[in-house]
Design a protein around this motif. Structure first.
Motif, PDB file in Angstrom:
ATOM      1  N   HIS A  24       0.859  -1.181   0.000  1.00 56.05           N
ATOM      2  CA  HIS A  24       0.000   0.000   0.000  1.00 56.05           C
ATOM      3  C   HIS A  24       0.894   1.229   0.000  1.00 56.05           C
ATOM      4  N   SER A  79      -3.807   7.115  -2.925  1.00 55.98           N
ATOM      5  CA  SER A  79      -3.213   5.834  -2.582  1.00 55.98           C
ATOM      6  C   SER A  79      -3.188   4.891  -3.771  1.00 55.98           C
ATOM      7  N   SER A 100      -2.640   0.402  -4.165  1.00 56.28           N
ATOM      8  CA  SER A 100      -2.403  -0.838  -3.431  1.00 56.28           C
ATOM      9  C   SER A 100      -2.575  -2.018  -4.367  1.00 56.28           C
ATOM     10  N   CYS A 120      -2.949  -6.744   0.664  1.00 59.54           N
ATOM     11  CA  CYS A 120      -2.675  -5.593   1.529  1.00 59.54           C
ATOM     12  C   CYS A 120      -3.602  -5.525   2.742  1.00 59.54           C
ATOM     13  N   ARG A 134      -1.746  -0.944   5.067  1.00 61.82           N
ATOM     14  CA  ARG A 134      -2.318   0.407   5.110  1.00 61.82           C
ATOM     15  C   ARG A 134      -1.875   1.144   6.369  1.00 61.82           C
TER      16      ARG A 134
END
Length: 315
Positions: A49, A57, A59, A63, A210
């Motif tokens: 991430h 963001s 990812s 994740c 995250r």
């Protein structure tokens, strides 16, 4: 910063493909088993991430997998100990140099500057740092650490994985040996079992990629929370942590990672890697299969490739 945001859009385009290619590197690694609970992790898991200072963001992969921070936590307990005690007190008991030895080695404690751990990211140094966290009991110290980590993770409800904690506590005899050696040399006080309780608990805090990316983003922003604008860490202590991450953060592969990726990073034996692009991005990775140096085989491969492609190296 605008350029970094635009390049994050570029990352999204090829990240899933690259992650799957890097996942193949897991076949050359092994899941950590010296802490029995860690051996239950899926060997071929890989997730990443990336988060920028504006909240954008990217990812891919696994994740959402949860894992314990392990040695990644050492970066932030060092920062908290510095905030509690100041540089002079911390570095009166812990050094600032790489060791060239395994993270759990006792060799240099006896051979060079007896009793003083070389740096805060090896076990001896991190145990010493854990003893310097302010609090009237191990429980209070652990609660302060957990609350600090939660703030850095943007209010995420991080928790200690009690099964991993018990597994570490019951099998951590080498860390006990290190601790008693430190006591004998006047470096460690507060009682070995009390200090190790704090140490094992912060290593057993559970997170996702995250969460790591959000914590890393605070470091990328020189200690300032990207959402609230609040200074969570003094800039000077981020500088110190960043330097240790470059020189010691990837165990005995720190020099190689600095050459190939050029980013401050800290790994853990659960397969997590926290890294960041200063002024731009926080990055969290998990890949439980470890190489011979104790770092995620697939995670290192992916980060090195990303950094080279995107020209993120500090050097």
């Amino acid at each position: 910063m605008t350029n970094k945001q635009a390049r994050l859009d570029e990352v999204r385009q090829f990240l899933p493909e690259w992650l799957e290619q890097s996942r193949q590197e897991a076949a050359f690694g092994e899941v950590a088993s010296y802490i029995p609970e860690l051996s239950k992790a899926r060997r071929d898991a890989l997730g990443i991430h990336l988060l920028d200072l504006s909240g954008n963001s990217a990812s891919a992969g696994d994740c959402d997998t949860t894992f314990t921070l392990q040695s990644i936590s050492k970066v932030f307990t060092l920062i908290l100990a510095l905030m509690d005690n100041g540089e002079e007190a911390v570095f009166g008991r812990v050094g600032m140099e790489p060791t060239g030895d395994n993270f759990n080695s006792m060799l240099k404690l006896e051979l060079v500057r007896p009793g003083i751990p070389f740096n805060p990211l090896i076990n001896a140094g991190a145990i010493t740092v854990s003893s310097m966290i302010k609090g009237s009991s191990p429980e209070e110290k652990s609660a302060r650490i957990l609350e600090f980590f939660r703030r850095l993770a943007g209010g995420s409800e991080l928790q200690v994985n009690e099964a991993v904690y018990r597994s570490e506590y019951e099998t951590g005899n080498l860390n006990r040996s290190i601790s008693y050696f430190l006591v004998e040399n006047g470096v460690l006080d507060g009682g070995v079992e009390n200090v190790l309780s704090v140490y094992f608990r912060h290593c057993s805090i559970e997170a996702t990629c995250r969460d790591l990316a959000r914590m890393a983003l605070v470091l990328a922003g020189d200690g300032t929370d990207p959402v609230s604008g609040e200074e969570l860490i003094p800039r000077r202590y981020v500088q110190i942590a960043k330097t240790f991450m470059i020189t010691c953060g990837m165990y005995n592969a720190s020099g190689e990672f600095a050459i190939k990726a050029g980013l401050p990073a800290k790994s853990g034996v659960s397969g997590g890697i926290l890294t960041f692009v200063p002024g731009a991005l926080g990055i969290g990775v998990v890949g439980p299969a470890l190489n011979a140096k104790g770092n995620s085989s697939a995670g290192v491969h992916l980060l090195e490739r990303l950094s080279q492609r995107m020209d993120w190296s500090l050097f």
